[in-house]
Design a protein around this motif. Sequence first.
Motif, PDB file in Angstrom:
ATOM      1  N   LEU A   1       0.761  -1.214  -0.105  1.00 37.87           N
ATOM      2  CA  LEU A   1       0.106  -0.015  -0.135  1.00 37.87           C
ATOM      3  C   LEU A   1       0.774   1.304  -0.048  1.00 37.87           C
ATOM      4  N   GLU A   2       2.035   1.234   0.724  1.00 36.96           N
ATOM      5  CA  GLU A   2       2.751   2.470   0.700  1.00 36.96           C
ATOM      6  C   GLU A   2       3.287   2.839  -0.533  1.00 36.96           C
ATOM      7  N   GLU A   3       3.816   1.887  -1.523  1.00 42.95           N
ATOM      8  CA  GLU A   3       4.260   1.890  -2.645  1.00 42.95           C
ATOM      9  C   GLU A   3       3.174   2.288  -3.710  1.00 42.95           C
ATOM     10  N   ARG A   4       2.035   1.918  -3.628  1.00 45.66           N
ATOM     11  CA  ARG A   4       0.865   2.045  -4.559  1.00 45.66           C
ATOM     12  C   ARG A   4      -0.022   3.258  -4.238  1.00 45.66           C
ATOM     13  N   LEU A   5      -0.484   3.421  -2.867  1.00 44.07           N
ATOM     14  CA  LEU A   5      -1.463   4.177  -2.647  1.00 44.07           C
ATOM     15  C   LEU A   5      -1.063   5.654  -2.895  1.00 44.07           C
ATOM     16  N   PRO A   6       0.090   6.382  -2.947  1.00 41.58           N
ATOM     17  CA  PRO A   6       0.213   7.620  -3.594  1.00 41.58           C
ATOM     18  C   PRO A   6      -0.007   7.692  -4.778  1.00 41.58           C
ATOM     19  N   LEU A   7       0.063   6.869  -5.611  1.00 39.25           N
ATOM     20  CA  LEU A   7      -0.397   6.919  -7.152  1.00 39.25           C
ATOM     21  C   LEU A   7      -1.789   7.454  -7.418  1.00 39.25           C
ATOM     22  N   LEU A   8      -1.639   8.192  -8.620  1.00 40.33           N
ATOM     23  CA  LEU A   8      -3.205   8.536  -8.932  1.00 40.33           C
ATOM     24  C   LEU A   8      -3.815   7.145  -9.635  1.00 40.33           C
ATOM     25  N   PRO A   9      -5.091   7.352  -9.843  1.00 40.38           N
ATOM     26  CA  PRO A   9      -5.841   6.117 -10.479  1.00 40.38           C
ATOM     27  C   PRO A   9      -5.175   5.881 -11.953  1.00 40.38           C
ATOM     28  N   ALA A  10      -4.904   6.853 -12.540  1.00 36.91           N
ATOM     29  CA  ALA A  10      -4.205   6.506 -14.061  1.00 36.91           C
ATOM     30  C   ALA A  10      -2.895   5.667 -13.818  1.00 36.91           C
ATOM     31  N   GLU A  11      -2.157   6.237 -12.851  1.00 31.96           N
ATOM     32  CA  GLU A  11      -0.655   5.749 -12.569  1.00 31.96           C
ATOM     33  C   GLU A  11      -0.938   4.301 -12.275  1.00 31.96           C
ATOM     34  N   ARG A  12      -1.872   3.925 -11.269  1.00 43.28           N
ATOM     35  CA  ARG A  12      -1.944   2.671 -11.170  1.00 43.28           C
ATOM     36  C   ARG A  12      -2.337   1.795 -12.143  1.00 43.28           C
ATOM     37  N   LYS A  13      -3.245   2.177 -12.982  1.00 39.01           N
ATOM     38  CA  LYS A  13      -3.708   1.436 -14.072  1.00 39.01           C
ATOM     39  C   LYS A  13      -2.315   1.069 -15.095  1.00 39.01           C
ATOM     40  N   LEU A  14      -1.588   2.072 -15.230  1.00 38.89           N
ATOM     41  CA  LEU A  14      -0.275   1.848 -15.845  1.00 38.89           C
ATOM     42  C   LEU A  14       0.665   0.717 -14.971  1.00 38.89           C
ATOM     43  N   ALA A  15       0.573   0.781 -13.718  1.00 39.13           N
ATOM     44  CA  ALA A  15       1.362  -0.231 -12.990  1.00 39.13           C
ATOM     45  C   ALA A  15       0.871  -1.532 -13.060  1.00 39.13           C
ATOM     46  N   ASP A  16      -0.515  -1.704 -13.091  1.00 36.34           N
ATOM     47  CA  ASP A  16      -1.228  -2.957 -13.200  1.00 36.34           C
ATOM     48  C   ASP A  16      -0.975  -3.407 -14.409  1.00 36.34           C
ATOM     49  N   ALA A  17      -0.820  -2.735 -15.755  1.00 36.45           N
ATOM     50  CA  ALA A  17      -0.309  -3.422 -16.825  1.00 36.45           C
ATOM     51  C   ALA A  17       0.894  -3.968 -17.045  1.00 36.45           C
ATOM     52  N   GLU A  18       1.940  -3.547 -16.001  1.00 37.43           N
ATOM     53  CA  GLU A  18       3.127  -4.284 -15.884  1.00 37.43           C
ATOM     54  C   GLU A  18       3.134  -5.231 -15.039  1.00 37.43           C
ATOM     55  N   HIS A  19       2.524  -5.101 -13.881  1.00 35.75           N
ATOM     56  CA  HIS A  19       2.326  -6.609 -13.211  1.00 35.75           C
ATOM     57  C   HIS A  19       1.152  -6.429 -12.357  1.00 35.75           C
ATOM     58  N   GLU A  20       0.074  -7.342 -12.865  1.00 33.99           N
ATOM     59  CA  GLU A  20      -1.492  -7.214 -12.301  1.00 33.99           C
ATOM     60  C   GLU A  20      -1.440  -7.786 -11.081  1.00 33.99           C
ATOM     61  N   ALA A  21      -0.760  -8.675 -10.396  1.00 36.92           N
ATOM     62  CA  ALA A  21      -1.128  -9.461  -9.178  1.00 36.92           C
ATOM     63  C   ALA A  21       0.400 -10.012  -8.636  1.00 36.92           C
ATOM     64  N   TYR A  22       0.405 -10.169  -7.360  1.00 35.95           N
ATOM     65  CA  TYR A  22       1.650 -10.444  -6.654  1.00 35.95           C
ATOM     66  C   TYR A  22       1.190 -11.602  -5.937  1.00 35.95           C
ATOM     67  N   THR A  23       1.670 -12.827  -6.478  1.00 34.31           N
ATOM     68  CA  THR A  23       1.415 -14.138  -6.006  1.00 34.31           C
ATOM     69  C   THR A  23       2.583 -14.979  -6.176  1.00 34.31           C
ATOM     70  N   VAL A  24       2.612 -16.115  -5.547  1.00 33.11           N
ATOM     71  CA  VAL A  24       3.761 -17.122  -5.726  1.00 33.11           C
ATOM     72  C   VAL A  24       3.115 -18.549  -5.944  1.00 33.11           C
ATOM     73  N   PRO A  25       3.857 -19.516  -6.496  1.00 28.22           N
ATOM     74  CA  PRO A  25       3.199 -20.741  -6.759  1.00 28.22           C
ATOM     75  C   PRO A  25       3.073 -21.429  -5.238  1.00 28.22           C
ATOM     76  N   THR A  26       2.213 -22.321  -5.165  1.00 32.88           N
ATOM     77  CA  THR A  26       1.720 -22.883  -3.720  1.00 32.88           C
ATOM     78  C   THR A  26       2.875 -23.474  -3.307  1.00 32.88           C
ATOM     79  N   LYS A  27       4.002 -23.980  -3.944  1.00 30.20           N
ATOM     80  CA  LYS A  27       5.151 -24.393  -3.238  1.00 30.20           C
ATOM     81  C   LYS A  27       5.995 -23.777  -2.519  1.00 30.20           C
ATOM     82  N   ASP A  28       5.702 -22.199  -2.929  1.00 28.96           N
ATOM     83  CA  ASP A  28       6.547 -21.202  -2.347  1.00 28.96           C
ATOM     84  C   ASP A  28       5.895 -20.303  -1.433  1.00 28.96           C
ATOM     85  N   ILE A  29       4.741 -20.964  -0.701  1.00 24.41           N
ATOM     86  CA  ILE A  29       3.801 -20.174   0.269  1.00 24.41           C
ATOM     87  C   ILE A  29       4.694 -20.944   1.511  1.00 24.41           C
TER      88      ILE A  29
END
Length: 447
Positions: A117-145
Amino acid sequence: MTEASVFEGKKAVYFTLGCKLNFAETSTIGRLLKEMGVRTVRAGERADICVVNTCSVTEVADHKCRQAIHKLVRQHPGAFVVVTGCYAQLKPEQVSAIDGVDLVLGAEQKGDILRYLEERLPLLPAERKLADAEHEAYTVPTKDIHTFVPSCSCGDRTRYFLKVQDGCDYYCTYCTIPYARGRSRNGSIASLVRQAEQAASEGGREIVLTGVNIGDFGKTTGESFLDLVKALDRVEGIARYRISSIEPNLLTEEVLAYCAESRAFMPHFHIPLQSGSDEVLKLMRRRYTTNFFAEKISRVKELMPDAFVGVDVIVGTRGETEECFEEAFEFIRSLDVSQLHVFSYSERPGTMALKIEHSVSPEEKHRRSQRLLELSDAKWEAFYRRYIGTEAEVLLERSRTEGVMHGFTANYIRVELPVEGNLDNQIVRVRLGDFNADRSALRATLL
């Protein structure tokens, strides 16, 4: 270090679907954000941050998650929307594609929500969408949880929920939880005792132990569930503990015997059965037979005759023929249990159950479910009626109705009590009367 200025003055709304573990984790997220200066929205206000903690136990759960996200996006236009939980872990691309979602965090990442949130919250909505286009979600494979994210939280309730374990190693054929939450892992007994002590210092009287497979506690620390129960029982100030759910093969004789004589562990168990047919249990890859389960219930009742026992049952799984269901129904009817939690089987992608022949129609699932729910109602009412006219101690909770409070006895009978003044979070002695007007509780009078 996260700077409070990023969060200061912000308002948040939280929405949770699924199990008690999810509610505990959401409450912890809310507490973290509150410490950073974020307050929960009041009625009619628009939130700056929306946190959705999702479930994916069934297709219906997935649908409810999508509905909840769409509703929050409409209600809080421009808010920063974070989605986490099992649905986010299992289907991150699907979740991130929902219009209005800004951040998707999987099981390994949700403990770092403040950093994201600290990294993304200050971004404006348009900037968030740009970031989403580069990396839409933060997950890892099950074996790495691997991370165990602690949680002990009260939220708006009287009782606290202490997360003692996460993940599951069982891989039952119908279940996606091991894929959504990873392998079994837990906090140390010392750390959990400290959290219980903190809850006591905040005025907590009751703690519910939560987790995915809590009887499997100790995989990562070399400790045991029995050791945990004994240590928590010694925490001063906590008057009651409840075990949210425990597998029958992990509810050992030693744990039962200790709970029966303990200071604070209540005569209340939630034990998943899933099917009363040995053939179906084998198809499910459950780790016990109906004979084993029946003996376990008998032992619970032998040691704690007044115990409330809730049982999970799934109807309509692949392989559950009419004959299997009738066998299961008769077995469940024979059990001395207090309530059934009935779930209709939902096919989940990637599960081994899809390889089993013979599927059950939705109409037949509904019919079987209704029969079990009627059986549950009868067992629940019979259990309550057994205690009409008796005395009991009740932990009272806040009520929305003025002059009335609710609470539960040690063996989980819900009580309605007329009171003057505020007795919230107090343990009082009462005499139990007949059912209240809506038959959801027993009326009671103070002694």
